[in-house]
Each structure stands twice: as structure tokens, then as C-alpha cells.
Design an enzyme around this catalytic site. Structure first.
Site, PDB file in Angstrom:
ATOM      1  N   SER A  24     -10.038 -22.705   4.971  1.00 56.00           N
ATOM      2  CA  SER A  24      -9.840 -21.433   4.299  1.00 56.00           C
ATOM      3  C   SER A  24      -8.794 -21.562   3.189  1.00 56.00           C
ATOM      4  O   SER A  24      -8.959 -22.337   2.264  1.00 56.00           O
ATOM      5  CB  SER A  24      -9.453 -20.372   5.337  1.00 56.00           C
ATOM      6  OG  SER A  24      -9.400 -19.088   4.785  1.00 56.00           O
TER       7      SER A  24
ATOM      8  N   HIS B 154     -14.640 -20.825   2.766  1.00 53.81           N
ATOM      9  CA  HIS B 154     -15.422 -19.603   2.929  1.00 53.81           C
ATOM     10  C   HIS B 154     -14.792 -18.510   2.080  1.00 53.81           C
ATOM     11  O   HIS B 154     -13.718 -18.691   1.509  1.00 53.81           O
ATOM     12  CB  HIS B 154     -15.543 -19.179   4.402  1.00 53.81           C
ATOM     13  CG  HIS B 154     -14.236 -18.925   5.091  1.00 53.81           C
ATOM     14  ND1 HIS B 154     -14.114 -18.822   6.460  1.00 53.81           N
ATOM     15  CD2 HIS B 154     -12.976 -18.748   4.617  1.00 53.81           C
ATOM     16  CE1 HIS B 154     -12.866 -18.597   6.787  1.00 53.81           C
ATOM     17  NE2 HIS B 154     -12.155 -18.539   5.689  1.00 53.81           N
TER      18      HIS B 154
END
Length: 208
Positions: free
Chosen positions: A108, A133
Site C-alpha cells: 500500500s 492498491h
């Protein structure tokens, strides 16, 4: 005598040890020892506490020697988008090149920091993994106007993340959007192919 380097409460507390030098003995800890070698270790979630800590170290190391590289080791599950961008901006702001190395995982927000290292100086160990993501969102509530404001901010953050990753990987923002619509997990070799890192380090033992 303590060297005064305090480990933030968010970190796992490691034991201190006594180090002998030509000037006598001093009490130190692993983080302080790494700092002396111009190494910053991100081993927690990316939040305001860890961001403030890392930004302070970057600025101090720049002041100590603006022409010598800084190395940031990363093993983090990611975290806050605003904390991520605070660290990112500081990495780009300081004069020294910041080398990034993934140990374990960079997920992330941490994956963006890994990619944001100086060109040619981004790496991972062989069994590291990288996950990218779209920025995570929390449950929203309130009046319709409030929801519209929150939705616009979520879209702004997503576009900023896509633009940032695009800048450092060579992928188009459109491709980044497709790839981050769901979790995209990359091995070290996959991260190399994607442009997040520039090399996969060999084990030092293999080179001795």
C-alpha cells in the site's frame, strides 16, 4: 551514558547495548546505530507518528551531509495516505538521494515510498513482496453534501497516488488505475518488471 536517540513508542522496543569507542563507552540501540550509518528503518504502519519520525531523520541527515546518500529500509503494511505523502514530499525535498530497500514487504503506502527512491537506487531482497492498491477508504456518513465532499477527496487521493506511481514506474496513470482497482501482489522480480524497483539484491553470504 545515553546517546539521546529515543525510539518512538510505536516501535517494538529493542534492547540497548554498550558500544566501545576511542572516546570511551556509550549506551546505544539498533535504531541509533543505523542512524549513524545514515540508515532509516520503516518497520511499522505508515501513520503520523512514523511519518514525523522519518521526516525528522531525513532533515537531520540532510543537515549533517547534504551530498551523501540516505538509505531507507522498508518492511511495512502501509497505512495513512496523508502520512505517506508527507514522507514522500520530504524524500523529494531533501538534497541527498534516498535509496530504498524492501525487506519483507512494502504494501500500500509503503509500496509508493519504495518506488519513490532515487532512480537506480531502489531494491528488494529476493523474497520480499510488494502490494499496490487504491487508497483505502473508511465508512462515510453525513449529509449528501458531506458525502460529495468526501467522494471528491477520495478521487483526488486516488488520482494523486496513480500520478505518483506513474512518475516513478513509467506506467501510465490509466494502467496504474487498472492494476490498483484490486490488490496487485508482486514478487521482488515482479516489482522489478513493474518498475517499482531497479534491482533485486543477492544475499551477502553468496558474495563472500
Amino acid at each position: 551514558m545515553s546517546n539521546g536517540f529515543q525510539m518512538p513508542s510505536s516501535r517494538y522496543v529493542l534492547p540497548s547495548f554498550i558500544e566501545q569507542s576511542a572516546y570511551g563507552t556509550k549506551e546505544t540501540n539498533p535504531y541509533a546505530k543505523l542512524f549513524e550509518e545514515r540508515i532509516i528503518f520503516l518497520g511499522t504502519q505508515v501513520d503520523d507518528t512514523s511519518a514525523n519520525d522519518i521526516m525528522a531523520q531525513l532533515l537531520v541527515l540532510e543537515g549533517m551531509d547534504p551530498d551523501r546518500d540516505i538509505t531507507m529500509y522498508i518492511n511495512s503494511p502501509g497505512g495513512s495516505f496523508t502520512a505517506l505523502m508527507a514522507i514522500y514530499d520530504t524524500m523529494q525535498y531533501v538534497r541527498p538521494d534516498v535509496q530504498t530497500v524492501c525487506l519483507g514487504q512494502a504494501a500500500s503506502a509503503a509500496a509508493v515510498l519504495l518506488a519513490a527512491g532515487a532512480p537506480g537506487k531502489r531494491a528488494a531482497l529476493p523474497n520480499a513482496r510488494v502490494l499496490i492498491h487504491q487508497p483505502a477508504t473508511q465508512g462515510t456518513q453525513g449529509q449528501v453534501s458531506d458525502l460529495e465532499i468526501q467522494a471528491a477527496e477520495i478521487e483526488r487521493m486516488r488520482k494523486l497516488m496513480e500520478t505518483t506511481l506513474s512518475q516513478h514506474t513509467g506506467k501510465t496513470p490509466e494502467q496504474i488505475r487498472i492494476d490498483t482497482d484490486r490488490d496487485k501482489i508482486l514478487t521482488a522480480e515482479g516489482a522489478l518488471e513493474y518498475g517499482i524497483i531497479d534491482q533485486v539484491f543477492d544475499y551477502r553470504k553468496l558474495n563472500t
